[in-house]
Design an enzyme around this catalytic site. Sequence first.
Site, PDB file in Angstrom:
ATOM      1  CG  ASP A  22     -69.772   3.819 -12.498  1.00 53.02           C
ATOM      2  OD1 ASP A  22     -69.431   4.750 -13.231  1.00 53.02           O
ATOM      3  OD2 ASP A  22     -70.961   3.519 -12.277  1.00 53.02           O
ATOM      4  CD  GLU A 212     -75.919   7.278 -13.157  1.00 53.93           C
ATOM      5  OE1 GLU A 212     -76.485   6.794 -14.146  1.00 53.93           O
ATOM      6  OE2 GLU A 212     -74.786   7.795 -13.209  1.00 53.93           O
TER       7      GLU A 212
END
Length: 524
Positions: A22, A212
């Site tokens: 990420d 998420e």
Amino acid sequence: APVRDDYRPRVHFAPARNWMNDPNGLVFHRGVYHLFYQHNPSAPVWGNMSWGHATSPDLHTWTEQPVAIPCTEHEAIFSGSVVADPGNTAGFADGAAPGSDGEEVIPLVAVYTSAYSEGADRPGTQAQSLAYSLDDGATWTKHAGNPVLDRGSANFRDPKVFRYAGPAGEYWVMAVVEAEEHRVLFYASDNLTEWRYLSDFGPAGAMGGVWECPDLFELPVEGVPGETRWVLIVSLNPGGVAGGSGTQYFVGEFDGVRFRAEDAAPAAPVAADGPAQGAVGLRALDWLDWGRDYYAAVSFSGVEDRRVMLGWMSNWDYAAATPTAAADSGAAGAVPGGWRSAMSLPREVSLHRAGGRHVLAQRPLLPEDRGPVRGAAALPAGASRSLPAGRTRVARVPRGEAFRVRLALPAGSPACTLRLVTGEDEGALLRVDPDAGMLTLDRTGSGLTDFHGLFASVEAAPLPGAEEGVRLDVIVDACSIEAFAQDGLVALTDLVFPRGTETVLELEAEAPFALAELEVTLLG
Ligand code: FRU
């Protein structure tokens, strides 16, 4: 063992070596864009999660910096965000002398998830922590009072913090997920260290996996002066529209306390966790991207006049198996150990009224355009050119170049395929079907696909307004295809690992058809 580096992107950020997932802490500060990222500093697979760091003056040329926040034996540094704290609300700049350039110190504060393992005080829990930088992001210190927000949960993560200023007052707001419960929790703070619970949102939309990496921001509604809406981004793994991980969004209102989605319509349904192979769930436009490889996308803080997002260009289904870190000893251009994963191009998002709803459009922020590919059949916008039925070659691009293809088809065009041919019987096929109102990308024959059983796939996306014409904007780099259709109302991103040494671009249709625009340019 050293590996060939043929797949290193030319116009996307990828770490020099080892693992990345990420994007974290995206912030524009004092003229510099900072990209932090989930990073394993010592292997090309997930683990030892730390914040890697890269900086850029323009969002395109990135310089990798030393690891910003390293993990420790019992604490992994999971995803989160960075804000500038010019008001020194957290007190981290107390007593700090001006920087060497004489400039006043503006603390940068990272808000991240501490994932505690066995041996820590809170084994197995995830809680929110702070680190700060008093030298514009170069070095980071963990806050002594960590964690600052702990609910004793094992899946409480990915804090995105922003400065709220509205009717309810002015304070910091954190959006953070209870991943397994499909909830985004909102907290408020005056000093970044003490947080009070505000409200939560969810379960809602797509819930085929954990939630998420949330993000919440306000956007003007294009064409409606004075009107705004709030956009809540929620990544989902698995259960994404194309299978595995994907990014959905909700549009609504945020009053400083609570987010309310304005659209009761469910997000495009995805029944099984597998690639969408047909016209499944193409009614709503609640996916930021319809491809396999756009995840954990969040926006930059500190950019005043526009909202720019960046996503991880991979999928948890097979991210650890991509062929950029496999052993292939002795090859030219080898990188010991290899690297894994690149970020998407930055994308500017805007909000539009379409089909009675508010939907996002995305515009890739492009690196330098080096002009048309030599010998490419180009057609200026507004001109028209007839192509015969069958295949027509339109350009040839050598390996190692990134390029952009722009294409427009007028109303009434037959189905048409942009073929990115990289070898005999090898290529990725981007198909536009105006009648069905569908865009598909078939990468089953795109080169290396068998490194993981879930990689070969065909993605499908809706093409709103296709009856009035289709516009495509496609950016191809060494191992990726990012396709934007209908002026960015639809985005579709997929990795590809071609074996060939060039890309031959062909257009194919079953009937003669007219092109309204065609341009192939080199990037970066
Ligand atoms: C999303 C994610 C986050 C977590 C991070 C760990 O891809 O699972 O929820 O913070 O990756 O690397």
